[in-house]
Design a protein around this motif. Sequence first.
Motif, short mmCIF file in Angstrom:
data_model
loop_
_atom_site.label_atom_id
_atom_site.label_comp_id
_atom_site.label_asym_id
_atom_site.label_seq_id
_atom_site.Cartn_x
_atom_site.Cartn_y
_atom_site.Cartn_z
N GLU A 6 0.83 -1.20 0.00
CA GLU A 6 0.00 0.00 0.00
C GLU A 6 0.87 1.25 0.00
O GLU A 6 2.01 1.24 0.48
CB GLU A 6 -0.90 0.05 1.25
CG GLU A 6 -1.84 -1.13 1.41
CD GLU A 6 -1.32 -2.12 2.41
OE1 GLU A 6 -2.13 -2.82 3.05
OE2 GLU A 6 -0.08 -2.22 2.55
N LEU A 20 -5.43 6.15 -1.87
CA LEU A 20 -4.56 5.04 -1.50
C LEU A 20 -4.38 4.11 -2.69
O LEU A 20 -5.32 3.90 -3.47
CB LEU A 20 -5.15 4.26 -0.33
CG LEU A 20 -5.48 5.06 0.93
CD1 LEU A 20 -5.99 4.12 2.03
CD2 LEU A 20 -4.31 5.87 1.41
N SER A 21 -3.19 3.56 -2.81
CA SER A 21 -2.91 2.59 -3.86
C SER A 21 -2.43 1.29 -3.23
O SER A 21 -1.79 1.30 -2.17
CB SER A 21 -1.83 3.12 -4.80
OG SER A 21 -2.23 4.31 -5.44
N CYS A 22 -2.72 0.20 -3.90
CA CYS A 22 -2.27 -1.11 -3.45
C CYS A 22 -1.78 -1.87 -4.69
O CYS A 22 -2.59 -2.24 -5.53
CB CYS A 22 -3.40 -1.87 -2.78
SG CYS A 22 -3.01 -3.57 -2.35
N TRP A 36 -10.40 -3.28 1.01
CA TRP A 36 -9.72 -2.34 1.90
C TRP A 36 -10.36 -2.45 3.29
O TRP A 36 -11.58 -2.47 3.41
CB TRP A 36 -9.86 -0.90 1.39
CG TRP A 36 -8.99 -0.57 0.22
CD1 TRP A 36 -9.36 -0.59 -1.10
CD2 TRP A 36 -7.63 -0.17 0.25
NE1 TRP A 36 -8.29 -0.22 -1.88
CE2 TRP A 36 -7.21 0.04 -1.08
CE3 TRP A 36 -6.70 0.03 1.26
CZ2 TRP A 36 -5.92 0.44 -1.43
CZ3 TRP A 36 -5.41 0.43 0.93
CH2 TRP A 36 -5.03 0.64 -0.40
N THR A 78 -3.09 -2.95 -9.78
CA THR A 78 -3.21 -1.96 -8.72
C THR A 78 -4.68 -1.70 -8.39
O THR A 78 -5.51 -1.60 -9.29
CB THR A 78 -2.52 -0.65 -9.10
OG1 THR A 78 -1.14 -0.90 -9.38
CG2 THR A 78 -2.61 0.37 -7.98
N TYR A 95 -5.49 -1.08 5.28
CA TYR A 95 -4.88 -2.27 4.73
C TYR A 95 -5.62 -2.70 3.46
O TYR A 95 -6.85 -2.66 3.43
CB TYR A 95 -4.95 -3.44 5.71
CG TYR A 95 -4.25 -3.22 7.01
CD1 TYR A 95 -4.91 -2.65 8.09
CD2 TYR A 95 -2.92 -3.60 7.19
CE1 TYR A 95 -4.28 -2.45 9.31
CE2 TYR A 95 -2.28 -3.42 8.39
CZ TYR A 95 -2.96 -2.84 9.44
OH TYR A 95 -2.31 -2.67 10.64
N CYS A 96 -4.89 -3.13 2.47
CA CYS A 96 -5.53 -3.82 1.36
C CYS A 96 -5.30 -5.32 1.53
O CYS A 96 -4.34 -5.75 2.17
CB CYS A 96 -5.04 -3.32 0.01
SG CYS A 96 -3.37 -3.81 -0.44
N THR A 118 -1.09 1.36 5.61
CA THR A 118 -0.63 2.74 5.45
C THR A 118 -1.49 3.62 6.36
O THR A 118 -2.70 3.46 6.44
CB THR A 118 -0.70 3.19 3.98
OG1 THR A 118 -0.14 4.50 3.85
CG2 THR A 118 -2.12 3.20 3.44
#
Length: 124
Positions: A6, A20-22, A36, A78, A95-96, A118
């Motif tokens: 993340e 947010l990115s994962c 998420w 992603t 969290y992812c 994150t």
Amino acid sequence: QVQLVESGGGSVQAGASLRLSCEASGRTPTTYAMGWFRQAPGQEREFVAAIRGSGSSTYYTDSVKGRFTISRDNAKNTVYLHMNVLKPEDTAVYYCAALSQFVYYNDPRKYNYWGQGTQVTVSS
């Protein structure tokens, strides 16, 4: 194995936005549904949003509906969480996670893989 990383957390004022990115890597990550979750200090991990592997369906917890949007770009492996109109109660570690059986999308115990989290902090 699927690895998840993340990014995009930070400290913002109430009303601001974050994305947010994962990023997923490993064995066929695009076949997994993605979710998420968030966890505030002293609280249990809470479902936030989930999306099918194809991206055709999304689900949200009531407290973020209309403010958060989950999306995925399978070409980039992603998943994103677009968070708008952030509130202090959104403060948590986000969290992812990857899920093989979508029927359990809101149950953290059913997820197969997790990222490291994150931090998102929203001040009033």
